[in-house]
Design an enzyme around this catalytic site. Structure first.
Site, PDB file in Angstrom:
ATOM      1  N   CYS A  89      29.955 108.808 110.997  1.00 17.37           N
ATOM      2  CA  CYS A  89      29.358 107.928 109.984  1.00 17.37           C
ATOM      3  C   CYS A  89      28.004 107.371 110.380  1.00 17.37           C
ATOM      4  O   CYS A  89      27.079 107.336 109.567  1.00 17.37           O
ATOM      5  CB  CYS A  89      30.322 106.803 109.607  1.00 17.37           C
ATOM      6  SG  CYS A  89      30.540 105.493 110.831  1.00 17.37           S
ATOM      7  N   HIS A 128      32.816 100.754 110.449  1.00 21.84           N
ATOM      8  CA  HIS A 128      32.232 101.790 109.600  1.00 21.84           C
ATOM      9  C   HIS A 128      30.865 101.353 109.094  1.00 21.84           C
ATOM     10  O   HIS A 128      30.646 100.181 108.788  1.00 21.84           O
ATOM     11  CB  HIS A 128      33.151 102.084 108.410  1.00 21.84           C
ATOM     12  CG  HIS A 128      32.610 103.122 107.481  1.00 21.84           C
ATOM     13  ND1 HIS A 128      32.308 104.405 107.892  1.00 21.84           N
ATOM     14  CD2 HIS A 128      32.278 103.065 106.155  1.00 21.84           C
ATOM     15  CE1 HIS A 128      31.835 105.098 106.873  1.00 21.84           C
ATOM     16  NE2 HIS A 128      31.807 104.304 105.824  1.00 21.84           N
ATOM     17  N   ASP A 145      27.283 106.248 100.714  1.00 18.70           N
ATOM     18  CA  ASP A 145      28.008 106.488 101.963  1.00 18.70           C
ATOM     19  C   ASP A 145      28.295 107.976 102.103  1.00 18.70           C
ATOM     20  O   ASP A 145      29.179 108.507 101.442  1.00 18.70           O
ATOM     21  CB  ASP A 145      29.317 105.692 101.958  1.00 18.70           C
ATOM     22  CG  ASP A 145      30.070 105.775 103.273  1.00 18.70           C
ATOM     23  OD1 ASP A 145      29.601 106.479 104.188  1.00 18.70           O
ATOM     24  OD2 ASP A 145      31.119 105.121 103.380  1.00 18.70           O
TER      25      ASP A 145
END
Length: 296
Positions: A89, A128, A145
């Site tokens: 991520c 995250h 995202d």
């Protein structure tokens, strides 16, 4: 505070690490984007979807005990120019933030608690990275995202609006508010259906976040912790996914799961290192670095 006024643009710092024109061109070639390069909603949606479908999610650096660099030039070298790697991520969203900044979007880095399967949101740490993107001329910022390594991930960004369902490239999401002890509103991204199967098994919380801005040094610390902590799932087993228009492919340890758009799911266990490396190369487009043990 209403969902359309909950975000004050002056509260959020710009995030736009410089990319050279050559690096930007290489990125767009890598994701196959030949559309407009304007700071508008259509470009944001198109680039977001093209990024996810072109660049795989993988944790092979943490699996080798290494925290990957988040420097934009290093991300271009690994995810773009190499052509045989992906990232997790922090890498994906840092790269997208840099690209969007170059296109004229204003981007804020957010942290989120991954709450898939959690009984209490507070039991999960903020590990995250997600992005809040301001689109010129649109009063609503968007949640973007490209680095959530789960079948319930966004394929396209969604406006920061509560209790509205959005359909993005075949996946349905919504944002809701949840109670918590902090001074800022808590937003929760929910996905409809079971594990991205396309079936209607209700709404499932994916991650929870507030609009507090985080900076690059914050993610340097989080990135190092997630990549090197022996208790982190990303340092202990292979976790790789790729998304196409008709399927979602996930390798979680030795378990390979292939989920098609019609809900069909196929699973099998990989039996040895040779097979695992072959699957990653042929199915995910990833060449495994030397010294990586996929099936410990």
């Amino acid at each position: 505070m209403s969902e359309t006024t909950a975000f004050a643009p002056a509260f959020a710092p710009a995030f736009a690490p410089a990319l050279t024109p050559d690096e930007l061109d290489a990125y767009f070639r890598r994701i196959g984007w030949d559309g407009d390069r304007r700071a508008d909603a259509a470009t944001l949606r198109g680039v977001h979807l093209a990024h996810i479908r072109a660049l795989p999610f993988e944790n092979l650096d943490p699996l080798r005990g290494t925290a990957p660099s988040l420097d934009p030039a290093d991300l271009i070298a690994k995810l773009v120019r190499d052509g045989r790697r992906g990232g997790y991520c922090y890498e994906h969203n840092t790269l997208l933030a840099a690209v969007l900044g170059e296109l004229g979007f204003r981007v804020t880095l957010l942290t989120a608690r991954v709450v898939v399967g959690a009984r209490r949101f507070e039991d999960r740490p903020r590990t995250h990275m997600a992005l809040l993107v301001e689109v010129p001329g649109d009063p609503r910022p968007h949640l973007a995202d490209v680095g959530f390594g789960a079948p319930g991930a966004l394929l396209e960004p969604v406006p920061l609006t509560a209790d509205v369902e959005f359909d993005g490239a075949g996946r349905r999401h919504r944002l809701v508010h949840a109670p918590h002890r902090g001074p800022l509103e808590l937003w929760v991204l929910e996905a409809q259906g079971h594990a991205g199967s396309g079936t209607n098994d209700g709404w499932q919380a994916q991650y929870a976040f507030t609009l507090e801005p985080f900076e690059r040094p914050d993610f340097e610390v989080i990135n190092w912790h997630i990549a090197t902590n022996p208790r982190s799932p990303f340092s202990s087993r292979a976790y790789v996914q790729c998304v196409t228009s008709d399927r979602h492919l996930l390798l979680d340890g030795p378990l390979l799961t292939e989920t098609h758009a019609d809900g069909t799911v196929k699973q099998r266990e990989l039996t040895d290192e040779t097979e695992a490396r072959r699957v990653l190369e042929e199915e995910f487009g990833i060449v495994v670095p030397d010294g990586t043990c996929l099936l410990p």
